[in-house]
Design a protein around this motif. Structure first.
Motif, PDB file in Angstrom:
ATOM      1  N   PRO A   1      52.320  -8.162 -11.269  1.00  0.00           N
ATOM      2  CA  PRO A   1      53.782  -8.161 -11.360  1.00  0.00           C
ATOM      3  C   PRO A   1      54.323  -8.983 -12.523  1.00  0.00           C
ATOM      4  CG  PRO A   1      53.044  -8.792  -9.153  1.00  0.00           C
ATOM      5  CD  PRO A   1      51.847  -8.832 -10.048  1.00  0.00           C
ATOM      6  N   ARG A   2      53.537  -9.881 -13.067  1.00  0.00           N
ATOM      7  CA  ARG A   2      54.091 -10.791 -14.074  1.00  0.00           C
ATOM      8  C   ARG A   2      53.206 -10.885 -15.319  1.00  0.00           C
ATOM      9  NH1 ARG A   2      56.916 -15.803 -11.064  1.00  0.00           N
ATOM     10  NH2 ARG A   2      58.710 -14.610 -10.377  1.00  0.00           N
ATOM     11  N   SER A   3      52.220 -11.785 -15.281  1.00  0.00           N
ATOM     12  CA  SER A   3      51.436 -12.055 -16.494  1.00  0.00           C
ATOM     13  C   SER A   3      50.522 -10.876 -16.839  1.00  0.00           C
ATOM     14  CB  SER A   3      50.595 -13.305 -16.267  1.00  0.00           C
ATOM     15  OG  SER A   3      49.597 -13.378 -17.244  1.00  0.00           O
TER      16      SER A   3
ATOM     17  N   GLY B   1      50.010  -7.604  -6.971  1.00  0.00           N
ATOM     18  CA  GLY B   1      49.688  -9.046  -7.006  1.00  0.00           C
ATOM     19  C   GLY B   1      48.221  -9.227  -7.318  1.00  0.00           C
ATOM     20  N   LEU B   2      47.913  -9.152  -8.620  1.00  0.00           N
ATOM     21  CA  LEU B   2      46.499  -9.175  -9.032  1.00  0.00           C
ATOM     22  C   LEU B   2      46.012 -10.610  -9.222  1.00  0.00           C
ATOM     23  CD1 LEU B   2      44.007  -7.641  -9.890  1.00  0.00           C
ATOM     24  CD2 LEU B   2      45.203  -6.876 -11.931  1.00  0.00           C
ATOM     25  N   GLY B   3      46.291 -11.464  -8.242  1.00  0.00           N
ATOM     26  CA  GLY B   3      45.885 -12.861  -8.339  1.00  0.00           C
ATOM     27  C   GLY B   3      44.456 -13.064  -7.860  1.00  0.00           C
ATOM     28  N   ALA B   4      44.077 -14.346  -7.779  1.00  0.00           N
ATOM     29  CA  ALA B   4      42.710 -14.690  -7.391  1.00  0.00           C
ATOM     30  C   ALA B   4      42.401 -14.210  -5.973  1.00  0.00           C
ATOM     31  CB  ALA B   4      42.541 -16.208  -7.475  1.00  0.00           C
ATOM     32  N   PHE B   5      43.390 -14.329  -5.080  1.00  0.00           N
ATOM     33  CA  PHE B   5      43.103 -14.008  -3.682  1.00  0.00           C
ATOM     34  C   PHE B   5      42.756 -12.532  -3.489  1.00  0.00           C
ATOM     35  CE2 PHE B   5      44.498 -13.037   0.731  1.00  0.00           C
ATOM     36  CZ  PHE B   5      43.421 -13.663   1.333  1.00  0.00           C
ATOM     37  N   HIS B   6      43.515 -11.647  -4.087  1.00  0.00           N
ATOM     38  CA  HIS B   6      43.190 -10.218  -3.952  1.00  0.00           C
ATOM     39  C   HIS B   6      41.771  -9.943  -4.432  1.00  0.00           C
ATOM     40  CE1 HIS B   6      43.284  -5.927  -4.005  1.00  0.00           C
ATOM     41  NE2 HIS B   6      42.992  -5.931  -5.287  1.00  0.00           N
TER      42      HIS B   6
ATOM     43  N   MET C   1      39.693 -19.208   1.611  1.00  0.00           N
ATOM     44  CA  MET C   1      40.246 -20.151   0.623  1.00  0.00           C
ATOM     45  C   MET C   1      39.751 -19.762  -0.761  1.00  0.00           C
ATOM     46  SD  MET C   1      39.884 -23.748   2.537  1.00  0.00           S
ATOM     47  CE  MET C   1      39.953 -23.767   4.308  1.00  0.00           C
ATOM     48  N   VAL C   2      40.732 -19.471  -1.609  1.00  0.00           N
ATOM     49  CA  VAL C   2      40.443 -18.998  -2.959  1.00  0.00           C
ATOM     50  C   VAL C   2      41.333 -19.774  -3.944  1.00  0.00           C
ATOM     51  CG1 VAL C   2      40.312 -16.991  -4.461  1.00  0.00           C
ATOM     52  CG2 VAL C   2      40.071 -16.688  -1.978  1.00  0.00           C
ATOM     53  N   PRO C   3      40.806 -20.836  -4.534  1.00  0.00           N
ATOM     54  CA  PRO C   3      41.632 -21.605  -5.480  1.00  0.00           C
ATOM     55  C   PRO C   3      41.774 -20.872  -6.805  1.00  0.00           C
ATOM     56  CG  PRO C   3      39.426 -22.535  -5.348  1.00  0.00           C
ATOM     57  CD  PRO C   3      39.460 -21.399  -4.361  1.00  0.00           C
TER      58      PRO C   3
ATOM     59  N   CYS D   1      49.542  -8.959   2.719  1.00  0.00           N
ATOM     60  CA  CYS D   1      48.428  -9.890   2.945  1.00  0.00           C
ATOM     61  C   CYS D   1      48.844 -11.286   2.514  1.00  0.00           C
ATOM     62  CB  CYS D   1      47.196  -9.432   2.182  1.00  0.00           C
ATOM     63  SG  CYS D   1      46.644  -7.780   2.632  1.00  0.00           S
ATOM     64  N   ASP D   2      50.131 -11.578   2.639  1.00  0.00           N
ATOM     65  CA  ASP D   2      50.625 -12.911   2.331  1.00  0.00           C
ATOM     66  C   ASP D   2      50.749 -13.725   3.604  1.00  0.00           C
ATOM     67  OD1 ASP D   2      51.202 -13.385  -0.566  1.00  0.00           O
ATOM     68  OD2 ASP D   2      52.204 -11.451  -0.333  1.00  0.00           O
ATOM     69  N   ASN D   3      50.733 -15.070   3.430  1.00  0.00           N
ATOM     70  CA  ASN D   3      50.789 -16.013   4.554  1.00  0.00           C
ATOM     71  C   ASN D   3      52.210 -16.137   5.091  1.00  0.00           C
ATOM     72  OD1 ASN D   3      48.058 -16.887   4.584  1.00  0.00           O
ATOM     73  ND2 ASN D   3      48.442 -18.190   2.810  1.00  0.00           N
ATOM     74  N   LEU D   4      52.707 -15.088   5.692  1.00  0.00           N
ATOM     75  CA  LEU D   4      54.067 -15.081   6.236  1.00  0.00           C
ATOM     76  C   LEU D   4      53.993 -14.921   7.739  1.00  0.00           C
ATOM     77  CD1 LEU D   4      55.473 -12.458   3.725  1.00  0.00           C
ATOM     78  CD2 LEU D   4      56.174 -14.848   3.816  1.00  0.00           C
TER      79      LEU D   4
HETATM   80  N1  LIG Z   1      44.464 -18.150  -2.487  1.00  0.00           N
HETATM   81  C1  LIG Z   1      44.268 -18.208  -1.185  1.00  0.00           C
HETATM   82  O1  LIG Z   1      43.446 -19.019  -0.693  1.00  0.00           O
HETATM   83  C2  LIG Z   1      45.025 -17.297  -0.242  1.00  0.00           C
HETATM   84  C3  LIG Z   1      44.536 -17.119   1.052  1.00  0.00           C
HETATM   85  C4  LIG Z   1      45.277 -16.360   1.964  1.00  0.00           C
HETATM   86  C5  LIG Z   1      46.441 -15.740   1.548  1.00  0.00           C
HETATM   87  N2  LIG Z   1      46.862 -15.891   0.266  1.00  0.00           N
HETATM   88  C6  LIG Z   1      48.123 -15.223  -0.098  1.00  0.00           C
HETATM   89  O2  LIG Z   1      48.010 -14.643  -1.391  1.00  0.00           O
HETATM   90  C7  LIG Z   1      49.075 -15.088  -2.215  1.00  0.00           C
HETATM   91  C8  LIG Z   1      48.616 -15.122  -3.656  1.00  0.00           C
HETATM   92  O3  LIG Z   1      47.574 -16.078  -3.777  1.00  0.00           O
HETATM   93  P1  LIG Z   1      46.663 -16.094  -5.061  1.00  0.00           P
HETATM   94  O4  LIG Z   1      45.592 -17.089  -4.814  1.00  0.00           O
HETATM   95  O5  LIG Z   1      46.273 -14.728  -5.454  1.00  0.00           O
HETATM   96  O6  LIG Z   1      47.666 -16.693  -6.149  1.00  0.00           O
HETATM   97  P2  LIG Z   1      47.687 -16.393  -7.717  1.00  0.00           P
HETATM   98  O7  LIG Z   1      48.578 -17.410  -8.300  1.00  0.00           O
HETATM   99  O8  LIG Z   1      46.319 -16.225  -8.250  1.00  0.00           O
HETATM  100  O9  LIG Z   1      48.405 -14.962  -7.803  1.00  0.00           O
HETATM  101  C9  LIG Z   1      49.714 -14.780  -7.402  1.00  0.00           C
HETATM  102  C10 LIG Z   1      50.095 -13.328  -7.617  1.00  0.00           C
HETATM  103  O10 LIG Z   1      51.420 -13.164  -7.137  1.00  0.00           O
HETATM  104  C11 LIG Z   1      52.246 -12.701  -8.202  1.00  0.00           C
HETATM  105  N3  LIG Z   1      53.555 -13.319  -8.076  1.00  0.00           N
HETATM  106  C12 LIG Z   1      53.895 -14.629  -8.141  1.00  0.00           C
HETATM  107  N4  LIG Z   1      55.218 -14.783  -7.978  1.00  0.00           N
HETATM  108  C13 LIG Z   1      55.716 -13.545  -7.813  1.00  0.00           C
HETATM  109  C14 LIG Z   1      57.030 -13.027  -7.616  1.00  0.00           C
HETATM  110  N5  LIG Z   1      58.093 -13.837  -7.525  1.00  0.00           N
HETATM  111  N6  LIG Z   1      57.171 -11.688  -7.492  1.00  0.00           N
HETATM  112  C15 LIG Z   1      56.102 -10.867  -7.554  1.00  0.00           C
HETATM  113  N7  LIG Z   1      54.854 -11.297  -7.731  1.00  0.00           N
HETATM  114  C16 LIG Z   1      54.662 -12.613  -7.870  1.00  0.00           C
HETATM  115  C17 LIG Z   1      51.557 -13.128  -9.480  1.00  0.00           C
HETATM  116  O11 LIG Z   1      51.950 -12.292 -10.540  1.00  0.00           O
HETATM  117  C18 LIG Z   1      50.087 -12.950  -9.085  1.00  0.00           C
HETATM  118  O12 LIG Z   1      49.708 -11.617  -9.210  1.00  0.00           O
HETATM  119  C19 LIG Z   1      49.474 -16.438  -1.625  1.00  0.00           C
HETATM  120  O13 LIG Z   1      50.796 -16.773  -1.929  1.00  0.00           O
HETATM  121  C20 LIG Z   1      49.251 -16.239  -0.145  1.00  0.00           C
HETATM  122  O14 LIG Z   1      50.395 -15.709   0.473  1.00  0.00           O
HETATM  123  C21 LIG Z   1      46.195 -16.666  -0.629  1.00  0.00           C
END
Ligand SMILES: NC(=O)c1ccc[n+]([C@@H]2O[C@H](COP(=O)([O-])OP(=O)(O)OC[C@H]3O[C@@H](n4cnc5c(N)ncnc54)[C@H](O)[C@@H]3O)[C@@H](O)[C@H]2O)c1
Ligand SMILES: O=P(O)(O)OC[C@@H](O)[C@@H](O)[C@H](O)[C@H](O)CO
Length: 418
Positions: free
Chosen positions: A33-35, A6-11, A168-170, A133-136
């Motif tokens: 996992p996706r884009s 999950g290489l999103g903004a939060f990581h 908080m990471v938008p 590290c997800d909000n579960l």
């Molecule tokens: N952004 C925050 O402020 C924050 C803070 C605390 C916890 N989190 C947790 O981190 C998670 C991701 O947040 P983010 O800001 O990185 O979002 P993001 O949109 O930047 O990234 C989401 C990541 O999850 C992957 N993903 C989405 N749907 C998926 C699926 N069905 N199967 C597998 N991978 C999938 C995407 O490919 C991407 O890598 C949140 O859902 C939350 O549980 C986020």
């Protein structure tokens, strides 16, 4: 080595930063996992990117270099499985969003993790910790269950420590990218922006070893649960409430929602009157102060946190963020007026999907179609998400009345009179 899914903004603004700040040589192989976009961007810049931290006034830029390899899961599946099975991998972290834990098909994030862990067990890859590290709720147990479903049993030598993450990471905006370029002198398509606050609470169950994340401020505790409950109910409960009320009253960002005294009052009363009485403070934590700080953190205008982003997947988030508060207050003999109101606003958001001015709002929820079909039947709608609460006459009656009032007078007018 750490493998992250999950290489999103939060990581990029949390675990990668803690790992860099630990300073003990751990490196990350991050899996998208996706884009493929972030994979391309990071490969083009030697995996380095900029972390912008802003309190709303000042902004600083730090180069993050703890990510050393990136993989695109759909096109590099074998490399992902091999990296999970590699004995050099001793920690695996995940930020794949709430809904991804229910998808255990081969090729899904959990499916790939399970394939890697199965191969690792067969090859004698050694113990490893797998950390959600997800909000579960109970994210360690939830992840263990998902892996067990995908593998048929839990592979030996794998631990699933529970964690609470807080920063908080938008989603990064064009303006954030321009700020990163201005401060660093180079284009950076993987830059992220975050608030100064960052917290990570973990259960210390890492059989293969771990980075010294405590050097970066992480706390290792015996029982994560009180931290988890407080964070999910106070911060995420208020965040979702502001996201739905903001979206339905024509507000784009959370900080602006808090600029509306009517919405700010709802968030404050939700925390103080409904949530706090349901919580037991973790040792040394003043929850009233945490609640006030959460609201002031959300006022940070450098965070362009879109109500629509936070509003996504409400059918998975609302039960975690608001329904526990409702149930615990009722069990203690109280009436959680503000939490019920927030639930009603969410139900209007997901079913009606237009704001007070009649403009369409973005709704992205795996249960949206099913819930929309129940829009004419408030009790059935509530029963679909919380059967016990649909049977509670006062709660069901209030939510039904709130939904009728929203339809007649608009959400904002109802909230200002509440
Ligand atoms: N952004 C925050 O402020 C924050 C803070 C605390 C916890 N989190 C947790 O981190 C998670 C991701 O947040 P983010 O800001 O990185 O979002 P993001 O949109 O930047 O990234 C989401 C990541 O999850 C992957 N993903 C989405 N749907 C998926 C699926 N069905 N199967 C597998 N991978 C999938 C995407 O490919 C991407 O890598 C949140 O859902 C939350 O549980 C986020
Ligand atoms: O990331 P989500 O979609 O689970 O939730 C959106 C926000 O409420 C959340 O990310 C908070 O910013 C975060 O939990 C703060 O620690």
């Amino acid at each position: 080595m750490i493998v992250h899914f999950g290489l999103g903004a939060f990581h990029r603004a949390h675990q990668a930063v803690h790992t860099q700040e630990a300073g003990d040589g751990w490196a990350i192989c991050a899996v998208a996992p996706r884009s493929p976009d972030v994979v391309r961007a990071l490969r083009a810049q030697d995996h380095r990117y900029t972390l912008l931290v802003s309190d709303g006034d000042d902004v600083s830029a730090t180069e993050i270099s703890s990510v050393r390899r990136v993989l695109h899961a759909p096109t590099e599946t074998e490399q992902v499985v091999r990296q999970v099975a590699d004995p050099a991998t001793r920690v695996i972290t995940l930020t794949i969003t709430e809904k991804a834990y229910a998808d255990t098909r081969p090729g899904s994030a959990i499916g790939l993790l399970a394939a890697g862990l199965t191969r690792r067990a067969a090859d004698g890859g050694g113990p490893v910790a797998v950390v959600s590290c997800d909000n579960l709720l109970a994210n360690g147990r939830r992840l263990r269950e998902a892996v067990r479903n995908a593998c048929g049993s839990v592979p030996e030598g794998v631990s699933f420590p529970a964690t609470v993450v807080d920063r908080m990471v938008p989603a990064t905006t064009r303006e954030d990218l321009a700020t990163a370029a201005k401060l660093t002198g180079r284009e950076d398509l993987a830059a992220v922006v975050a608030e100064p606050y960052s917290q990570w609470v973990l259960q210390d169950d890492f059989p293969g070893g771990r980075p010294a994340w405590e050097r970066a401020g992480a706390r290792f505790v015996a029982d994560v649960e009180p931290y988890e409950r407080a964070k999910l109910r106070i911060l995420n409960g208020a965040h979702s409430t502001l996201a739905y009320t903001g979206a339905l009253t024509g507000v784009e960002h959370v900080a602006d929602a808090l600029g509306d005294p009517v919405l700010a009052r709802l968030a404050g009363r939700l925390i103080r009157e409904d949530v706090l009485p349901t919580l037991t403070a973790p040792p040394g934590v003043d929850l009233r102060e945490y609640g006030e700080r959460v609201l002031s953190r959300m006022r940070n205008r450098a965070l362009r946190h879109r109500c629509a982003q936070i509003a996504m997947d409400g059918s998975l988030k609302v039960p975690i963020r608001l329904l526990g508060t409702v149930r615990d207050r009722l069990a203690a003999g109280g009436m959680p007026r503000w939490a019920c109101l927030a639930v009603a606003v969410w139900l209007r958001h997901v079913t009606v999907a237009t704001d007070d001015a009649g403009r369409p709002v973005e709704v992205s929820d795996p249960r949206a179609d099913e819930l929309r079909r129940l829009a004419h039947d408030p009790r059935g709608l509530l029963a679909a998400v919380a059967p016990d609460l649909a049977d509670h006459a006062e709660v069901a009656g209030r939510i039904r009345a709130d939904l009728a009032d929203f339809a007649a007078y608009g959400v904002r007018d109802c909230l200002s009179g509440a």
